[in-house]
Design an enzyme around this catalytic site. Structure first.
Site, PDB file in Angstrom:
ATOM      1  N   GLU A 254       0.781  -1.190  -0.026  1.00  0.00           N
ATOM      2  CA  GLU A 254      -0.024   0.031  -0.030  1.00  0.00           C
ATOM      3  C   GLU A 254       0.930   1.314   0.048  1.00  0.00           C
ATOM      4  O   GLU A 254       0.760   2.208   0.833  1.00  0.00           O
ATOM      5  CB  GLU A 254      -0.878  -0.020   1.165  1.00  0.00           C
ATOM      6  CG  GLU A 254      -1.804  -1.247   1.236  1.00  0.00           C
ATOM      7  CD  GLU A 254      -2.840  -1.266   2.215  1.00  0.00           C
ATOM      8  OE1 GLU A 254      -2.766  -0.703   3.363  1.00  0.00           O
ATOM      9  OE2 GLU A 254      -4.161  -1.627   2.097  1.00  0.00           O
ATOM     10  N   ASP A 327      -8.342  -9.168   3.733  1.00  0.00           N
ATOM     11  CA  ASP A 327      -8.377  -8.206   5.018  1.00  0.00           C
ATOM     12  C   ASP A 327      -9.251  -8.041   5.740  1.00  0.00           C
ATOM     13  O   ASP A 327     -10.228  -7.390   5.893  1.00  0.00           O
ATOM     14  CB  ASP A 327      -8.162  -6.600   4.069  1.00  0.00           C
ATOM     15  CG  ASP A 327      -7.527  -5.626   4.934  1.00  0.00           C
ATOM     16  OD1 ASP A 327      -6.753  -5.799   6.063  1.00  0.00           O
ATOM     17  OD2 ASP A 327      -7.731  -4.523   4.460  1.00  0.00           O
ATOM     18  N   GLU A 355     -12.793  -2.557  11.731  1.00  0.00           N
ATOM     19  CA  GLU A 355     -12.681  -1.897  10.681  1.00  0.00           C
ATOM     20  C   GLU A 355     -13.842  -2.440   9.615  1.00  0.00           C
ATOM     21  O   GLU A 355     -14.560  -1.293   9.128  1.00  0.00           O
ATOM     22  CB  GLU A 355     -11.202  -1.917   9.888  1.00  0.00           C
ATOM     23  CG  GLU A 355     -11.351  -1.592   8.574  1.00  0.00           C
ATOM     24  CD  GLU A 355      -9.810  -1.470   8.070  1.00  0.00           C
ATOM     25  OE1 GLU A 355      -8.959  -2.277   8.573  1.00  0.00           O
ATOM     26  OE2 GLU A 355      -9.706  -1.278   6.675  1.00  0.00           O
TER      27      GLU A 355
HETATM   28  C1  BDP Z   1      -6.182  -2.390   6.051  1.00  0.00           C
HETATM   29  C2  BDP Z   1      -6.451  -1.132   6.277  1.00  0.00           C
HETATM   30  C3  BDP Z   1      -5.594  -0.083   6.422  1.00  0.00           C
HETATM   31  C4  BDP Z   1      -4.230  -0.450   6.971  1.00  0.00           C
HETATM   32  C5  BDP Z   1      -3.943  -1.864   6.323  1.00  0.00           C
HETATM   33  C6  BDP Z   1      -2.551  -2.831   6.950  1.00  0.00           C
HETATM   34  O1  BDP Z   1      -7.617  -0.544   5.788  1.00  0.00           O
HETATM   35  O2  BDP Z   1      -5.742   0.998   7.068  1.00  0.00           O
HETATM   36  O3  BDP Z   1      -2.970   0.399   6.589  1.00  0.00           O
HETATM   37  O4  BDP Z   1      -4.733  -2.717   6.317  1.00  0.00           O
HETATM   38  O5  BDP Z   1      -2.996  -3.629   7.520  1.00  0.00           O
HETATM   39  O6  BDP Z   1      -6.934  -3.152   6.840  1.00  0.00           O
HETATM   40  O7  BDP Z   1      -1.408  -2.211   6.862  1.00  0.00           O
END
Ligand code: BDP
Length: 661
Positions: A254, A327, A355
């Protein structure tokens, strides 16, 4: 009470017992009597050698509670090999007292099955919390190190009562500033508060910090200047925090920097940091949460990048794997990496903050989710729990991490019941085989009531809540249907995000022909990442559990389900069931009014009303959308969605919490 030398941990143990007994004595006067008469004996083999043989299999921090006779007196012995073990034992005694155990006949012993039991805070230095729904970050970085909020100690006490022994203070999307001298002094102040409670401080490390802080031109892990920078940084950190735990790293994920920016592997990056930490006994937790823009199936990426590196990580590296390959969805199959890297210690990463499960306003007890993943049979010779506790691969380093749901809210976690998820994480990290139901009953007894009927009624309500959220959000293996960015509410129609694998349509693939992501051999073949027996089961829709059907298969709407219904009718049945379960939870909670204090009863009831409304919204919006995809009429007797699809599509949530800074 008998005590020996007073180390900070032993002092903490005694203070907890005194405070706990004072709190309980109104309800159970015999308790304070027992303590005052010195009938509670805290002992290590150093203070009472005859305890030595009793403690041989309990390691450094296991404990024993036993009603026995010592020097002619009836006593309750709290024994452990170390003072930290005594602190854990003292909390265990308080738990026994609070849950109504017979304190005159105690015989309990327990040792942690997992070595590192860690909270991961996704807390930013400006006190916003990524995916946090409980107010601001607890860490008041601005006022630290001088001002030490009393809640830091309370946080440590709560964690120690569960056996949590480490905390990563800052977000995995890390800022390099957290490693500057002023911030290290702040972290050191927290470490000092936590130390008596056996909690080590860890930091998320930004891979490009040598460039941002050190002015280097590169962060290439094989560059000598980069390696030297990290070594010097590690030395500086251990100067400030001698028992520092280590680094948690999100790399090449990301948009975060990482070794692949320089053509190096995750192992190159992790091992470089591991070398810097190893003279000090530090550990690298290297996350396997990665996915790339061009992936044909995002669920396959982590395995593809990490599995070939098995056995190539330094001895002090642990690869931290999320419970599922996408996720933190309401339900995912266990991550295919779990069990597939026998030559590497793997940590299980769970998300305690909700989340994708309704934030803090939905009552969702995560114990069943944790249990489901821990007890999943990997097909590699044992369950996920056996992978994580190191028994399957013979690992010495073992770890479980939970993304924290803690903030400045008065109730710490954003709602009364979200505290149960912090609790369940801690208890299941200590012993991953603890049943979720037992943990719920324990929590209820300590939180609301010890009356068995009411305790069990609350626990059963909690137990039903996880399946409810799966049903009203993402039944039958659907996933990632949530609103863009904030992940609040349904948005299965979203198809316009820059990257294909950010769009709900990418995940559900609903059209006239059917619905679901084909990960079978005829599709992305992600099933091949599982052990052969598991892969075979998931490859065939007839042997895939209905709960995971659309995770692995794209099926026509008239596909016949085990219930005899068509897939279309079954999908709607599940959405309806989710809404009905929440309504039922409300009724059950209302009936508990005489058993729960008025303030918390009313608060939970108000939250449940929000959940009931939002469960309907999820159901209605998803049915409206999937009907537009299937083109099918609603089965007879089904309530049509309250509004048309356009209404749901037009909803916006500009200031939804949890986005971070
Ligand atoms: C996702 C989230 C994000 C996190 C990412 C992570 O949406 O905000 O930064 O995972 O685990 O669940 O790095």
């Amino acid at each position: 009470m008998t005590t020996g030398v007073t180390s900070p941990s032993l002092q903490a143990a005694v203070a907890e017992l005194q405070r706990g007994v004072a709190g309980l004595s109104g309800r159970r006067p015999a308790l304070s009597q027992q303590i005052r008469s010195g009938a509670l004996v805290l002992a290590t083999p150093a203070s009472l050698p005859e305890t030595g043989p009793l403690l041989q299999d309990l390691g450094a921090t296991g404990w024993l509670l036993r009603s026995t006779r010592l020097q002619g007196r009836d006593v309750t012995l709290i024994a452990a090999n170390t003072d930290l073990g005594l602190l854990y034992g003292s909390f265990a005694w308080l738990r026994a007292a609070q849950t109504g155990a017979d304190l005159a006949r105690l015989d309990q012993r327990s040792a942690p099955k997992i070595g590192l039991r860690l909270l991961n805070h996704w807390d930013n230095l400006d006190r916003t919390v990524e995916r946090g729904y409980a107010g601001q970050s607890l860490w008041d970085w601005w006022k630290l190190p001088d001002i030490r909020d009393p809640r830091y100690a309370d946080y440590a006490r709560a964690n120690a009562s569960l056996g949590i022994n480490g905390t990563v203070l800052n977000n995995v999307n890390a800022k390099a500033e957290s490693m500057t001298a002023p911030f290290l002094a702040k972290a050191a102040a927290l470490a000092e508060v936590f130390r008596p409670y056996g909690i080590k401080v860890w930091l998320s490390a930004r891979f490009s910090a040598p460039m941002e802080l050190g002015g280097l031109k590169t962060a290439d892990p094989l560059d000598p200047a980069v390696r030297a920078w990290w070594q010097a940084k590690a030395n500086e950190i251990y100067q400030a925090i001698p028992d520092f735990g280590g680094f948690l790293v999100k790399a090449n994920s990301e948009g975060q920097p990482g070794p692949q920016d320089y053509g190096r592997s995750h192992a190159d990056g992790a091992n470089m940091l591991a070398d810097a930490l190893s003279p000090h006994g530090g550990i690298v937790l290297w996350r396997a949460f990665v996915y790339a823009a061009d992936a044909s199936d995002r669920a396959k990426q982590a395995y593809a990048e990490f599995q070939p590196l098995d056995g190539r990580f330094a001895a002090n590296v642990i690869v931290q794997v999320k419970n599922g390959a996408i996720d933190f969805q309401p339900r995912e199959p266990f991550h295919p990496l779990l069990g597939a890297m026998p030559g590497t210690p793997l940590a299980l990463e769970l998300q305690i903050t909700k989340e994708y499960l309704g934030f803090a306003t939905h009552l969702v007890y995560l114990g069943p989710l944790f249990q489901e993943v821990l007890q999943a049979d990997t097909g590699h010779g044992g369950t996920v729990a056996r992978v994580v506790d190191g028994r399957l691969g013979g690992q010495r380093l073992t770890a479980m991490a939970g993304v924290a749901n803690i903030g400045t809210d008065r109730n710490w976690c954003g709602s009364q019941f979200d505290q149960a998820n912090w609790y369940a994480f801690g208890r299941m990290a200590w012993d991953p085989d603890q049943p979720a139901r037992t943990v719920a009953q324990e929590w209820v007894a300590q939180t609301f009531t010890t009356r068995p009927a009411a305790r069990d009624a609350v626990a059963e309500l909690m137990m039903a809540s996880r399946e409810a959220v799966v049903d009203y959000m993402t039944p039958l293996g659907l996933h990632h249907l949530m609103g863009t960015g904030h992940h609040h509410g349904p948005a299965p129609w979203v198809d316009n995000l820059e990257r294909a694998d950010w769009n709900p349509v990418y995940f559900h693939r609903a059209g006239r022909d059917g619905i679901g992501f084909d990960r079978s051999p005829s599709g992305s073949h992600a099933v091949a990442q599982y052990a052969p027996a598991v892969a075979r089961r998931f490859a065939d829709p007839r042997t895939t559990p209905p709960e995971l059907l659309l995770w692995f298969h794209h099926l026509p709407w008239d596909h016949e389900m085990p219930s005899g219904r068509t897939l279309w009718a079954e999908l709607i049945t599940r959405y309806d069931r989710g809404v009905a379960t929440v309504d039922d939870m409300r009724r059950r909670w209302a009936a508990l009014q005489p058993d729960i204090d008025a303030e918390r009863h009313a608060e939970v009831a108000a939250y449940l009303a929000v959940q009931a409304r939002e469960a309907r919204w999820w159901r209605d919006a998803c049915i409206a959308y999937f009907q537009s995809a299937s083109g099918l009429p609603l089965p007879a007797g089904v309530r049509p969605p309250e509004y048309d699809l356009a209404h749901y599509k037009a909803l916006r949530f500009s200031f939804a919490p949890g986005r971070g800074g």
